[in-house]
Design an enzyme around this catalytic site. Sequence first.
Site, PDB file in Angstrom:
ATOM      1  N   THR A 192     -36.631   0.221  30.035  1.00 39.50           N
ATOM      2  CA  THR A 192     -38.478   0.990  30.230  1.00 39.50           C
ATOM      3  C   THR A 192     -37.424   1.977  30.946  1.00 39.50           C
ATOM      4  OG1 THR A 192     -38.723  -2.438  29.710  1.00 39.50           O
ATOM      5  CG2 THR A 192     -40.629   0.160  31.285  1.00 39.50           C
ATOM      6  N   GLN A 209     -31.813  -2.811  21.748  1.00 38.24           N
ATOM      7  CA  GLN A 209     -31.699  -3.983  21.180  1.00 38.24           C
ATOM      8  C   GLN A 209     -30.187  -4.164  20.039  1.00 38.24           C
ATOM      9  OE1 GLN A 209     -33.387  -6.788  21.436  1.00 38.24           O
ATOM     10  NE2 GLN A 209     -35.267  -6.559  22.184  1.00 38.24           N
ATOM     11  N   HIS A 253     -30.009  -6.438  30.115  1.00 40.95           N
ATOM     12  CA  HIS A 253     -30.082  -8.091  30.010  1.00 40.95           C
ATOM     13  C   HIS A 253     -30.148  -7.687  28.761  1.00 40.95           C
ATOM     14  CE1 HIS A 253     -34.666  -8.004  29.164  1.00 40.95           C
ATOM     15  NE2 HIS A 253     -34.411  -6.910  30.193  1.00 40.95           N
ATOM     16  N   CYS A 258     -49.008 -11.765  22.874  1.00 44.03           N
ATOM     17  CA  CYS A 258     -50.060 -12.377  23.558  1.00 44.03           C
ATOM     18  C   CYS A 258     -50.367 -12.189  24.856  1.00 44.03           C
ATOM     19  CB  CYS A 258     -49.376 -14.006  23.274  1.00 44.03           C
ATOM     20  SG  CYS A 258     -51.102 -15.171  23.502  1.00 44.03           S
TER      21      CYS A 258
HETATM   22  N1  PLP Z   1     -36.925  -1.136  23.778  1.00 38.01           N
HETATM   23  C1  PLP Z   1     -36.868  -1.828  23.524  1.00 38.01           C
HETATM   24  C2  PLP Z   1     -36.423  -1.578  21.532  1.00 38.01           C
HETATM   25  C3  PLP Z   1     -37.114  -3.438  23.589  1.00 38.01           C
HETATM   26  O1  PLP Z   1     -37.433  -4.413  22.574  1.00 38.01           O
HETATM   27  C4  PLP Z   1     -37.802  -3.866  24.932  1.00 38.01           C
HETATM   28  C5  PLP Z   1     -37.319  -5.115  25.709  1.00 38.01           C
HETATM   29  O2  PLP Z   1     -37.973  -6.315  25.028  1.00 38.01           O
HETATM   30  C6  PLP Z   1     -37.395  -2.216  25.697  1.00 38.01           C
HETATM   31  C7  PLP Z   1     -37.055  -1.202  25.556  1.00 38.01           C
HETATM   32  C8  PLP Z   1     -37.342  -2.352  27.623  1.00 38.01           C
HETATM   33  O3  PLP Z   1     -36.442  -3.205  28.396  1.00 38.01           O
HETATM   34  P1  PLP Z   1     -36.334  -3.419  29.642  1.00 38.01           P
HETATM   35  O4  PLP Z   1     -36.809  -4.679  29.202  1.00 38.01           O
HETATM   36  O5  PLP Z   1     -34.499  -3.798  30.042  1.00 38.01           O
HETATM   37  O6  PLP Z   1     -36.757  -2.803  30.233  1.00 38.01           O
END
Ligand code: PLP
Length: 361
Positions: free
Chosen positions: A69, A164, A186, A305
Amino acid sequence: MIYLDANATEPLRPEARTAVAAVLEVVGNPSSVHAAGRAARRILEDAREALAARFGGRPGELVFTSGGTEADAMAIHGLGQGRRLIIGATEHDAVRAAAPSAELLPVDRHGIADLDALARLLRGGPALVCLMLANNETGTLQPVAQSAALCHPAGALLHVDAVQAAGRMPVDFAALGADSMAISSHKLGGPAGAGALLLSAEAARQMRPLIPGGGQERGRRGGTPPVAVIAGFAAAADAATGPGQLGNLRDLAERSAVAAGAVVVGADAARLPNTTCIALPGARAETQVIALDLAGVCVSAGAACSSGKVSRSHVLEAMGLGALAGEAIRISLPWNATEADVQAFAGAYQAMAARLTRRAA
Ligand code: PLP
């Protein structure tokens, strides 16, 4: 419990656990000049070099963040100033929320970005384009290299969310030709709490920090980095050598769901080997998730949700799925999934489908 929600978070890899444990007791702050600081810095720089090599970047242009993020937000904040923002219609909320007024690049019914539309959008002036490498809900892969080839002649920059994709398929930042790329620990079997933004040489020059702080990360991201978590991130990336049998297991899961009446979303697109999005006509997604949870299988809904309110997945809506958008669940196999896990899922899914479709009839 059968865990089939790897796209939410992957189980920790043993190599990552070992690396974290080995570094947790290290005392130094990597910014300190004394021997303890230098020892911590060495661990940090080794991890940076390993991750850059693993994903086709250069160590001097890899910025550690708290996760995917932040890496997305950093790219949009740091490279998007003075530019129009154009984002794929199926981007993750990490991108959507950081670019609330962005123009949307439409996708086709497989979830693949429309490159003719991109070419048209690029005519409107200097832009930052955000396109994910693999979608978190459907696994659909985007034409990132072709998009880069359209962006650069038009004076646009391209940010790729590879959160991903990294660890699940070959990912080479340099070969993609993008200007920045987000990855997350993670999602590839490392501990939560670290991510990275890879930058091209030009993007690194243009980058403005999202978190200025104390000049860490060459002034691109302030804050003391979590050295042990980052060591685990690098170890997990090193251990994540590819999909192994996951594609076959995913196909097995799909066949059993289709036999029970499900429709595979984006089945004809190139997709991540571990991910499938399956819709069961007439059965609400959240009902399916709860039914499978009661049967001991963890999956997630295509529809998100939050605070008791169910909203439809913007990804599936952008693909034009209509009612199916509220009837799809995501199965995402973790790196350690086994055939027995998938067989257990298949049994639970078929029992659930029989029950829910009988009720709907
Ligand atoms: N981008 C994508 C495509 C994601 O699937 C996710 C998390 O699900 C993120 C960004 C965010 O990553 P993080 O959980 O490491 O902040």
